[in-house]
Design a protein around this motif. Structure first.
Motif: not given
Length: 206
Positions: A116-118, A164-179, A153-159
């Motif tokens: 869930k969102p975290h 919203k930004l969706d990243i689809n799994p791709t073998a060997g690919g990655l996503v880097v994002f701020q915490q 990724f989203a600000v309000n997941f319920e609305d």
């Protein structure tokens, strides 16, 4: 940011073989650390399987492949409030990438599993390096093996009207994002099995 082809499909398969339990044994269910440091199940927030694998050599190898893709102003953080917040700026601090966290977390999502969102947790290691700033999330298989399971990724997941930004799994690919303030979720898997690895970019003060 997303980076493609950090690992080959063959390297992804080898990595899964390396860390998986012998004899096709079940992966442990992911737990949450409670206030008293005990480990508890929390299916309202997360339901997936997880293996911790500590390897300095593997972490260093991954960083070697990732680092050329990271912008210089993210490799060295100076006056970067969106990533660091205001306190490092007030203290006139500069932080530089030192390594990846050696404790690698491998995640396995089967049908009906989710996270869930975290926002990601943060760590300070014994050498003073901190993981407060960036997460690395590596996909070990792709859309040909799984339905659902996007990283969202989203600000309000319920609305439904909110972007919203969706990243689809791709073998060997990655996503880097701020915490900092970066809420995201592992959307429920509806078919197949999704394998990923999560670790942190460790920074040192210079």
């Amino acid at each position: 940011m997303t980076i493609k082809d950090v690992l080959t499909p063959g390297e992804c398969a080898d990595l899964l073989k390396l860390i998986s339990p012998p004899n096709d044994a079940a992966w442990p269910t992911a737990t949450v650390t409670a206030y008293d440091s005990s480990q508890i199940l929390d299916p309202k927030s997360r339901f997936y399987n997880r293996i911790f694998y500590t390897s300095r050599a593997l972490a260093d190898c991954l960083l070697e492949r990732i680092l050329p893709h990271i912008p210089p102003d993210v490799v060295t953080l100076k006056d970067a409030p969106d990533i660091t917040g205001q306190f490092p700026i007030i203290r006139n601090e500069t932080w530089r990438v030192s390594r990846l966290r050696h404790e690698l977390r491998f995640l396995k999502y089967g049908p009906g599993q989710y996270f869930k969102p975290h926002c990601d947790g943060q760590f300070v290691d014994k050498d003073g390096a901190r993981s407060y700033y960036l997460t690395v999330h590596l996909y070990l298989n792709g859309a040909e093996d799984v339905e659902g399971g996007v990283t969202r990724f989203a600000v309000n997941f319920e609305d439904p009207r909110e972007g919203k930004l969706d990243i689809n799994p791709t073998a060997g690919g990655l996503v880097v994002f701020q915490q900092r303030d970066m809420y995201h979720e592992g959307v429920i898997v509806t078919k197949g099995t999704k394998y990923t690895m999560r670790t942190d970019v460790m920074y040192e003060k210079i």
